[in-house]
Design a protein around this motif. Sequence first.
Motif, PDB file in Angstrom:
ATOM      1  N   HIS A 122       0.954  -1.221  -0.189  1.00 36.44           N
ATOM      2  CA  HIS A 122      -0.127  -0.146  -0.004  1.00 36.44           C
ATOM      3  C   HIS A 122       0.795   1.246   0.125  1.00 36.44           C
ATOM      4  O   HIS A 122       0.511   2.241  -0.717  1.00 36.44           O
ATOM      5  N   GLN A 123       1.982   1.292   0.817  1.00 36.88           N
ATOM      6  CA  GLN A 123       2.863   2.469   0.808  1.00 36.88           C
ATOM      7  C   GLN A 123       3.373   2.663  -0.397  1.00 36.88           C
ATOM      8  O   GLN A 123       3.488   3.861  -1.041  1.00 36.88           O
ATOM      9  N   ASN A 157       0.974   4.035  -3.063  1.00 39.41           N
ATOM     10  CA  ASN A 157       0.672   5.619  -2.700  1.00 39.41           C
ATOM     11  C   ASN A 157       1.497   6.332  -3.029  1.00 39.41           C
ATOM     12  O   ASN A 157       1.678   7.575  -3.508  1.00 39.41           O
ATOM     13  N   GLN A 158       2.898   5.870  -2.785  1.00 41.13           N
ATOM     14  CA  GLN A 158       4.310   6.517  -3.236  1.00 41.13           C
ATOM     15  C   GLN A 158       4.182   6.773  -4.740  1.00 41.13           C
ATOM     16  O   GLN A 158       4.595   7.835  -5.420  1.00 41.13           O
ATOM     17  N   LYS A 166       1.615   7.028  -6.558  1.00 39.27           N
ATOM     18  CA  LYS A 166       0.708   7.977  -7.086  1.00 39.27           C
ATOM     19  C   LYS A 166       1.010   9.443  -6.767  1.00 39.27           C
ATOM     20  O   LYS A 166       0.409  10.380  -7.575  1.00 39.27           O
TER      21      LYS A 166
END
Length: 317
Positions: free
Chosen positions: A309-310, A313-314, A316
Amino acid sequence: MAIIKTKKGIKLSYQDEGDKTAPAIILIMGLGAQMIVWPDSLYYGLVKKGFRAIRFDNRDVGLSSHLDDYKNPSLFKTWLSKYLPIRSNIPYLLDDMADDVLALMAALKIKKTHLVGASMGGMIAQTIAAKHKKKVLSLTTIMSSSSTFKPTIKSLKVFLKVSKLQPKTLTRSAAINYNIQLNQLIGSPAYPQSEELLKEHAIKIIDRSYNQNGYKRQLIAIAASKNRAQLIKKIKAPTLIIHGNADIVFPSIEGEKTAKLIKKSKLKIIDGMGHNFVPELTPKMTKWIAKHIKKSQRKYLEKLRNKKHQLVNQNKL
């Protein structure tokens, strides 16, 4: 049974059961004991609970390599050499036995595993968990110790009794009788086993393989290895420690010491349990180990998901 050969030329006999995509558990047996000493009810019980279970013969026992080219070193000289400038012929250390486990993992293409070690096997598992953190998802030690070999009055009495039991002539009947008497000595007083059952177990062990000198060399490995107290503090894997309060080989205080050294470890003391596996306790032990491993596996998968998930998100941003 199958065999792998390590880069150092050690042959390891092993058994690999269960779904190969399931979480792997490697069971490491103790001093002089073959992999079939792991109770089938525990071993196959873990398989039934959805795990891939691997048990194997350590070097110098069972169907693995017997290192008979080494002469039998003196246990007393080995212990004394830690304190005095005395040379002692040491065939191998616990670190070398830990390397055997890592070689087995590599051969079976297991990148991460759950380790379960009994007695000396617990010491080997501790070494791996401390030195190879990324490879170990959880640790379980049974009737083991985190201390180096230090003779005490009680331990010397036990070793003296064991040495008196050892057969002078290496005949099948003498070996079977020794195995029976040894298990009677170190067994669980609250769960005595009949001589008939002990004899059946002894015959199974002796007829598969018997290497008295291998036991001695493994004992030297324990005695010659460095103190693990500071090393064990580095263990990050979730740890379960199971110990009996009637153990005369490693008193339950050894389990308590290990629990204090490893952060967030869980200690379970079993009343009346000695230094052996008994049928009455196996279901409970299997349940504890399975629960501990499943919880550790969930935590590991959660960490993986969080990392993914991290990364998403990075990307994006």
